[in-house]
Design a protein around this motif. Structure first.
Motif, short mmCIF file in Angstrom:
data_model
loop_
_atom_site.label_atom_id
_atom_site.label_comp_id
_atom_site.label_asym_id
_atom_site.label_seq_id
_atom_site.Cartn_x
_atom_site.Cartn_y
_atom_site.Cartn_z
N LEU A 152 -26.53 2.95 21.99
CA LEU A 152 -26.20 1.59 21.57
C LEU A 152 -26.12 0.63 22.75
CD1 LEU A 152 -23.42 2.37 18.95
CD2 LEU A 152 -25.85 1.97 18.53
N GLY A 153 -26.49 1.08 23.94
CA GLY A 153 -26.42 0.23 25.12
C GLY A 153 -25.00 0.10 25.61
N LEU A 154 -24.48 -1.11 25.62
CA LEU A 154 -23.14 -1.38 26.12
C LEU A 154 -22.10 -1.51 25.02
CD1 LEU A 154 -23.90 -4.05 28.87
CD2 LEU A 154 -23.33 -1.67 29.21
N GLU A 155 -22.52 -1.39 23.76
CA GLU A 155 -21.61 -1.71 22.67
C GLU A 155 -20.43 -0.74 22.60
OE1 GLU A 155 -23.59 -2.16 18.98
OE2 GLU A 155 -25.09 -3.56 19.75
N ASP A 156 -20.65 0.51 22.97
CA ASP A 156 -19.56 1.48 22.88
C ASP A 156 -18.96 1.81 24.24
OD1 ASP A 156 -21.80 2.69 23.81
OD2 ASP A 156 -21.58 4.55 22.66
N PHE A 157 -19.30 1.02 25.28
CA PHE A 157 -18.67 1.23 26.59
C PHE A 157 -17.34 0.50 26.62
CE2 PHE A 157 -17.97 0.35 31.10
CZ PHE A 157 -18.11 1.62 31.62
N ASP A 158 -16.30 1.20 27.04
CA ASP A 158 -14.94 0.67 27.00
C ASP A 158 -14.64 -0.07 28.30
OD1 ASP A 158 -12.37 0.07 26.35
OD2 ASP A 158 -11.58 2.11 26.63
N PHE A 159 -14.90 -1.37 28.31
CA PHE A 159 -14.58 -2.16 29.49
C PHE A 159 -13.07 -2.36 29.62
CE2 PHE A 159 -19.05 -3.52 28.98
CZ PHE A 159 -19.49 -3.36 30.28
N LYS A 160 -12.34 -2.30 28.49
CA LYS A 160 -10.89 -2.50 28.55
C LYS A 160 -10.19 -1.40 29.33
CE LYS A 160 -10.67 -6.26 26.06
NZ LYS A 160 -10.24 -7.54 26.69
N HIS A 161 -10.84 -0.25 29.46
CA HIS A 161 -10.26 0.83 30.25
C HIS A 161 -10.17 0.43 31.73
CE1 HIS A 161 -9.38 4.88 31.67
NE2 HIS A 161 -10.41 4.77 32.52
N TYR A 162 -11.10 -0.43 32.18
CA TYR A 162 -11.14 -0.84 33.58
C TYR A 162 -10.47 -2.19 33.81
CZ TYR A 162 -14.72 2.80 33.94
OH TYR A 162 -15.38 3.99 33.92
N ASN A 163 -10.26 -2.96 32.76
CA ASN A 163 -9.71 -4.30 32.92
C ASN A 163 -8.78 -4.59 31.75
OD1 ASN A 163 -9.17 -6.97 33.46
ND2 ASN A 163 -11.18 -7.72 32.78
N LYS A 164 -7.49 -4.55 32.02
CA LYS A 164 -6.50 -4.83 30.99
C LYS A 164 -5.97 -6.25 31.09
CE LYS A 164 -5.04 -0.04 30.28
NZ LYS A 164 -6.20 0.54 30.98
N THR A 165 -6.58 -7.07 31.96
CA THR A 165 -6.18 -8.47 32.09
C THR A 165 -7.10 -9.33 31.21
OG1 THR A 165 -7.68 -9.04 33.91
CG2 THR A 165 -5.61 -7.95 34.48
N LEU A 166 -6.84 -10.62 31.20
CA LEU A 166 -7.69 -11.56 30.47
C LEU A 166 -8.70 -12.26 31.37
CD1 LEU A 166 -5.12 -13.21 28.02
CD2 LEU A 166 -6.77 -11.41 27.55
N LEU A 171 -16.88 -17.64 32.86
CA LEU A 171 -15.65 -16.98 33.28
C LEU A 171 -14.43 -17.67 32.67
CD1 LEU A 171 -16.46 -16.34 37.06
CD2 LEU A 171 -16.53 -14.69 35.20
N ASP A 172 -14.51 -18.99 32.49
CA ASP A 172 -13.41 -19.72 31.85
C ASP A 172 -13.27 -19.31 30.38
OD1 ASP A 172 -12.51 -21.08 34.02
OD2 ASP A 172 -13.63 -22.92 33.61
N LEU A 173 -14.40 -19.16 29.68
CA LEU A 173 -14.35 -18.87 28.25
C LEU A 173 -14.00 -17.42 27.95
CD1 LEU A 173 -17.47 -20.80 26.85
CD2 LEU A 173 -15.07 -21.49 26.81
N SER A 174 -14.30 -16.51 28.87
CA SER A 174 -14.10 -15.09 28.60
C SER A 174 -12.62 -14.76 28.48
CB SER A 174 -14.74 -14.26 29.72
OG SER A 174 -14.43 -12.90 29.56
N ARG A 175 -12.33 -13.83 27.57
CA ARG A 175 -10.96 -13.34 27.39
C ARG A 175 -10.91 -11.86 27.76
NH1 ARG A 175 -7.23 -16.99 27.16
NH2 ARG A 175 -5.93 -15.67 25.84
N GLY A 176 -11.37 -11.55 28.97
CA GLY A 176 -11.34 -10.17 29.45
C GLY A 176 -12.67 -9.46 29.38
N ASP A 177 -13.63 -10.03 28.63
CA ASP A 177 -14.96 -9.41 28.55
C ASP A 177 -15.74 -9.70 29.83
OD1 ASP A 177 -14.51 -8.48 25.95
OD2 ASP A 177 -15.05 -10.44 25.11
N PRO A 178 -16.52 -8.74 30.32
CA PRO A 178 -17.27 -8.98 31.57
C PRO A 178 -18.41 -9.95 31.36
CG PRO A 178 -17.86 -6.85 30.65
CD PRO A 178 -16.74 -7.37 29.79
#
Length: 1198
Positions: free
Chosen positions: A501-515, A567-574
């Motif tokens: 699925l590409g990046l859809e099932d990669f858990d970025f929240k595991h590496y970044n718990k900030t916003l 970067l301003d609009l993102s809420r923790g997503d890379p």
């Protein structure tokens, strides 16, 4: 030196001329060379020409310094002063090249270039020398090795070459064309037709190419198109030589007489400003060569073939007193050249001799020459000693005579037994993770050893030091890879693991718990991610960049502003900086500085990342400074110039980062020169001290800012380069102090390590040894802290280790233009008072805001991370709290850290590269309001880049002013892509495929259709995106893009730049429209847009059940709309319109989302039908997809 390989017919002069050569004269040489020579009865010997042992040279007047023989009796055809080293190159009529080193003309190298043809021109490059013969171009190293040999057509007769830039060469001759050669690929790239054949001389200025023809004409050609702009008919017979300097062109040649051609004693001089001839210059010699020698005036040197040389001004009168005579051995001078420094002249005659004339006893050929590499002495007689204690020392280094006797090591079989080496034990990690299928075991590769290489241990004790074999039995230790035990886990290089699925099932929240948003690292040249984050978290820079907008297609400031908006609009997503890095790769200065890495170098870590990011830091500040100075805003982008930051003089980048300085140069003659300059950053200069003396960071910083050094510089009083003492004083301090640490060798690393150890010992001594070993405190300590007198003053030992960098520094401008720098602590502030009050007296306090460090990791090639102190404004926007906190930014890994971790540098694996200090209360000095510079005019009609586009090919109707979208309006969107780089994957041992690096996609077509109103379904944007990068696969079956659609020369589509279309989409996002499409997540990712989730209506998720497969747009259109789309290829207009119709169908089936249960039954029926049909759309005979809908007919009629 061995001369056995040379032509036996060539001879050299006696030792008095060149002490390293033995004189031998061949009998067939010119007998005139035997004048005043005694013949040896046992053979023929040639004595040297009579040259004085010491030649007196009058300063400023040219006179002969040395004469030397290149080849006896073989005429010199060309001479050339090397532009990079102190060398003189000479080519002969026999195709032989010889080089001489220095003003003493010591022979450096000698080799054959061509076996039959003469050498007609020589040009020196950085890595070698170009030789041009009749139909051959040869590039050879200075020692004689061939780099490339380019054969021209045998009918060619080449005479001249011209290097137009570092990799492009023009070659001309007696034919009616000029060839352009690419030196990188060694291929002919262009052939320019010449109206007047016979180009024997070529020159270049910043305005024209100058071509001298055998017919006596000089043509001036355009630098880009090579078309003739002007032509001078100089001589009626033939052209001998010409030269260009400033606005003057001077030429000499032959005129036609009744008896034939005669040398014309009038030099034709032309004014290039008015393009006309001025008064001819009469000289007293027969001119064959001429050169401008612009030292203190624009002098001309005119040389005759008989050896007469005259100097005169091109616009004055020639004086017979200015004539001097060169004494050639032969009757004629064949060649003439002037060194780049104008201090030396070289003459070559018809008997193979070279004469060097200079205006000083110790001339230099170039203003700045690099050191010449000489051959190493022979080491046969002095073999290095061999250390027998080294087990791996190859015994083949010992020279042994060839013998047929039995060797001592040849033991008889009875006294020896074979003992093969034991196979190394299987890695314990492999045994632990191995799964057995039958008698075969499968395990993932732990990557603890090199591929296909097994190190054998000669001693059993060696295994004790093998860190790769140490696999801990602790469950915690198993997660840590054993060879990375030194590098903390959060500092290691992070990679994205791709699935089906590409990046859809990669858990970025595991590496970044900030916003806060991280940056993805898989894009080429993403090593600069950490510096992008540093610039983003500087609040004035963030606001300034987002207020900027210009017309340039590849503007780094614009692209950085778009990235900051994401970067301003993102809420923790890379996010990913693909568009920024795409613009970065197109800038020539970035390539020239070596900032653009190849994929192989970036993956293997071959580049020095610390040095690279420091060069990038200097480049980006300079580039942003230049971009922000261009304040003229085009009509379509109006609004950017209204920023509160803009000033009429300097850019705001200059106001933030620029430091004004005075550079004082003091010559040894006593003359002093003072000039003003500015710099955007400073580089640390470390003292040469190995005694372990304590240096504060502030001392080293002051030494680096107020730098004193001795260097060669031009002195107007002495009129030459002289050793000068240069000092630097500060006029004005910057608001943001940027420092490149320059820790590029073990010397600088040892200095940091030593100072950290000294600082640690001093701190322990200062606290009297009362420092806790960790951060935990006893209950009594906490009670004491609660009292009014209780202040935490004792840090832990771990916080003090490897710390030399202060969190704050205090800088003061003194009255005598001096600078005081000292480390600043919170205790100093309590003693001296707030820093804000002292600024009125020229005292400023700078706080550490960011540190960029190089993580040394031999296995992954290292990486770059940043420690950033995130301010209150960012926390307020993202998390709704007002506090400051240090964070670690490691690509998409973001983690809060203790502030001491930002200044701790263990030089074994964590090396400082860049430091950012900011003035206290920096934000209060600037207006931090962001005014969106993108206006509705970007959606209006615009011209296409394609030359062949016609109105009949228009596929969309631009929006009218009364159709401008409002908040909440629907817009159907679809995009098509092409592939720039193929996917990199590997097969695992169990047969599954693992994606190492995904394919790099680039957007090729973007379509937006109206979602409401009388023109619903009609597109208002249908842009094909022009690309300068090489396309690997057009994906025509899936994208509908064909080769040529993206080429402005042959495309018939509406072709625009990516930036133009990006601005349209940004305006739609900012206005608040809702995008309807199928698979929009990937579209926005490749376009590099961050769209709020409440503005995206994706039909791939609207018609999806949890834990079920995603359904294609083709199947959904057939099932719900009874439409058959995407028959042969995809069409973005058709796909966008179909997605809009599906969204209307969704609202109809779900009753505007009020009846989810009834819609769930519809989805069940959809999935059941899909399984029965195997998710394939039936194709009945005679039925085709209704591609051309009626609503589209109005577009086709345009």
């Amino acid at each position: 030196m061995n001369f056995e390989g040379l032509d036996p017919g060539l001879a050299e002069y006696a030792p008095t001329m060149h002490s390293a050569l033995d004189p031998v004269l061949d009998a067939h040489l010119n007998p005139s060379l035997l004048q005043n020579v005694e013949l040896d009865p046992e053979g023929v010997a040639l004595e040297a020409l009579p040259v004085q042992e010491s030649v007196h040279i009058m300063e400023g007047v040219y006179s002969e310094l040395h004469s030397v023989v290149a080849e006896v009796g073989v005429p010199v055809s060309v001479s050339h002063f090397d532009l990079h080293e102190e060398m003189l190159w000479v080519g002969s009529h026999g195709g032989h090249a010889t080089s001489f080193f220095g003003p003493a003309l010591e022979r450096y190298s000698s080799f054959q270039v061509n076996g039959s043809d003469d050498i007609r021109q020589i040009h020196s490059l950085e890595n070698g020398i170009l030789f041009l013969t009749k139909n051959n171009l040869k590039y050879m190293a200075r020692g004689g090795l061939i780099i490339f040999d380019y054969l021209l057509d045998e009918n060619e007769d080449m005479h001249s070459l011209l290097l137009t830039d570092s990799s492009t060469l023009l070659i001309g001759g007696l034919q009616n064309h000029i060839l352009e050669i690419d030196l990188n690929t060694v291929q002919e790239t262009q052939k320019y037709a010449v109206e007047t054949p016979g180009v024997t001389i070529m020159r270049q200025t910043n305005r024209f190419f100058f071509c001298g023809h055998t017919s006596g004409k000089v043509s001036l050609r355009d630098l880009r198109t090579f078309k003739v702009e002007h032509e001078f008919d100089a001589f009626s017979g033939s052209l001998s030589d010409f030269d260009v300097h400033g606005n003057l062109l001077a030429s000499c040649g032959f005129s036609s007489r009744l008896t034939g051609l005669a040398c014309d004693r009038f030099l034709k001089v032309y004014d290039l400003r008015m393009m006309r001839a001025i008064t001819p210059l009469q000289v007293h010699v027969d001119p064959a060569f001429l050169r401008f020698i612009p030292t203190y005036t624009s002098r001309l040197a005119i040389i005759s073939q008989s050896g007469q040389c005259q100097f005169c001004e091109p616009t004055g009168l020639a004086n017979p007193a200015d004539i001097f005579h060169v004494n050639p051995v032969g009757p004629l001078l064949m060649t003439f050249d002037v060194s780049a420094s104008k201090q030396a002249l070289a003459f070559g005659d018809s008997e193979g001799c070279v004469h060097l004339w200079t205006d000083s006893p110790e001339p230099s050929f170039n203003p700045y020459s690099r050191e010449t590499e000489f051959a190493l002495p022979c080491l046969v007689d002095s073999l290095p000693p061999l250390d027998w204690s080294q087990d791996l020392l190859p015994l083949s280094l010992i020279p042994v005579p060839l013998t047929t006797d039995t060797l001592l090591s040849d033991w008889p079989a009875a006294n020896s037994a074979p003992a093969p080496r034991r196979a190394p034990p299987v890695d314990a990690e492999i045994l632990r993770t191995m799964k057995k299928v039958g008698f075969i075991g499968y395990a993932p590769n732990p990557r603890t050893k090199l591929r296909n290489q097994i190190p054998y241990r000669l001693k059993e004790s060696d295994s004790e030091f093998d860190s790769f074999s140490q696999v801990t039995e602790s469950p915690v230790g198993r997660e840590e890879e054993p060879h990375l035990h030194m590098v903390s886990k959060k500092y290691r290089k992070v990679t994205i693991k791709y699935s089906k699925l590409g990046l859809e099932d990669f858990d970025f929240k595991h590496y970044n718990k900030t916003l806060f948003a991280g940056l993805e690292p898989h894009i080429p040249n993403a090593y600069c991610n950490c510096m992008i984050q540093v610039l983003y978290f500087l609040e004035p820079v963030r606001c300034l960049i987002q207020n900027h907008l210009c017309q340039k297609e590849f503007c780094l400031a614009c692209e950085l502003g778009f990235l900051f908006h994401m970067l301003d609009l993102s809420r923790g997503d890379p996010c990913q900086g693909s568009n920024f890095l795409r613009a970065f790769r197109t800038i020539p200065e970035a390539s020239a500085l070596g900032l653009i890495l190849a994929d192989s170098d970036e993956a293997s870590g071959k580049g020095n990342l610390a040095r690279l990011i420091q060069r990038w830091n200097r480049f980006i500040l300079t580039q942003l400074h230049q971009d922000m100075q261009e304040l003229e805003v085009p009509q379509a982008y109006r609004g950017a110039g209204g920023s509160s930051f803009c000033s009429s003089g300097d850019s705001v980048i200059g106001q933030l980062f620029s430091c004004e300085m005075e550079n004082c140069s003091l010559c040894r003659c006593g003359s002093e020169t003072v000039r003003a300059s500015s710099t955007l950053l400073f580089t640390l200069s470390y003292p040469d001290d190995k005694t372990g003396k304590n240096y504060d960071f502030a001392q080293v910083l002051k030494r680096s800012i107020c730098l004193d050094q001795n260097t060669q510089a031009w002195c107007d009083n002495c009129e030459k380069y002289q050793p000068t003492i240069q000092t630097r004083n500060i006029r004005h301090l910057p608001d943001i102090l940027v420092i490149n640490c320059e820790v590029n060798s073990s010397k600088e690393a040892d200095f940091w390590r030593m100072q950290a150890e000294v600082a640690f010992k001093m701190t322990v001594k200062k606290h009297g040894g009362e420092i806790s070993k960790n951060k935990e405190f006893a209950l009594a300590d906490w009670k004491e802290l609660g009292s009014p007198e209780g202040v935490l003053v004792c840090p832990s030992i771990e916080e003090l280790k490897n710390v030399w960098l202060p969190f704050s520094i205090r800088m003061k401008m003194t009255k005598n233009k001096g600078l005081d720098v000292c480390n600043w602590t919170d205790g100093d502030e309590m003693q001296w008072g707030p820093a804000r009050a002292e600024e009125e007296h020229g005292v400023y306090v700078y706080d550490l805001m960011a540190t960029v460090v190089h993580i040394l990791d031999s296995r992954t090639g290292g990486s770059l991370v940043a420690h950033i102190k995130v301010g209150e404004t960012y926390h307020q926007r993202k998390e709704g709290v007002t506090h400051q906190q240090w964070y670690l930014f490691n690509d998409f890994l973001i983690e809060p850290i203790d502030k001491h971790e930002a200044v701790q540098f263990d030089m074994n694996w964590k090396v400082p590269a860049i430091l950012y200090y900011v003035k206290r209360n920096l934000n209060s000095r600037y207006n931090l309001n962001i005014k969106n510079p993108i206006e509705a005019s970007v959606l209006l009609a615009e011209a296409s880049l394609a030359r062949k586009q016609r109105k009949t090919h228009t596929t969309f109707i631009p929006l009218m002013l009364n159709e401008m979208p409002q908040i909440g309006d629907l817009v159907g969107l679809d995009a098509e892509f092409v592939t720039l780089n193929e996917e990199e994957a590997e097969l695992r041992s169990d047969g599954t495929k693992s994606t190492i690096k995904p394919s790099q996609m680039s957007v090729a077509r973007i379509t937006c259709v109206r979602g409401q109103g009388p023109n619903e379904g009609i597109p208002f944007i249908d842009d094909y995106i022009s690309t300068q990068e090489q396309v690997v696969d057009y994906l025509t079956q899936y994208s509908g893009i064909k080769p040529g659609d993206l080429d402005a020369k042959i495309s018939s589509k509406h072709l625009t730049t990516l930036k133009s279309t990006y601005l349209k989409l940004r305006f739609l996002i900012d206005i608040g429209v809702k995008f309807v499409g199928h698979g929009l997540q990937k579209d926005f990712r490749v376009i590099n847009l961050m769209v709020p989730k409440d503005q995206v209506l994706d039909t791939v998720y609207l018609f999806h059940m949890p834990r079920k497969r995603m359904i294609s747009l083709r199947f959904l259109a057939w099932y719900f709309l009874d439409l058959k789309i995407q028959g042969e290829t995809h069409d973005s207009i058709e796909d966008a319109r179909t997605a809009l119709q599906l969204y209307r169908k969704y609202l109809e089936l779900s009753k505007n989302g009020t009846e989810p249960e009834s819609f769930h039954k519809v989805l069940k029926g959809l999935y059941e039908k899909g399984r029965k049909m195997d998710w394939k759309v039936p194709e009945p005979e005679g039925q085709t997809s209704p591609k051309n809908a009626a609503v589209f007919s109005s577009v086709l009629a345009l």
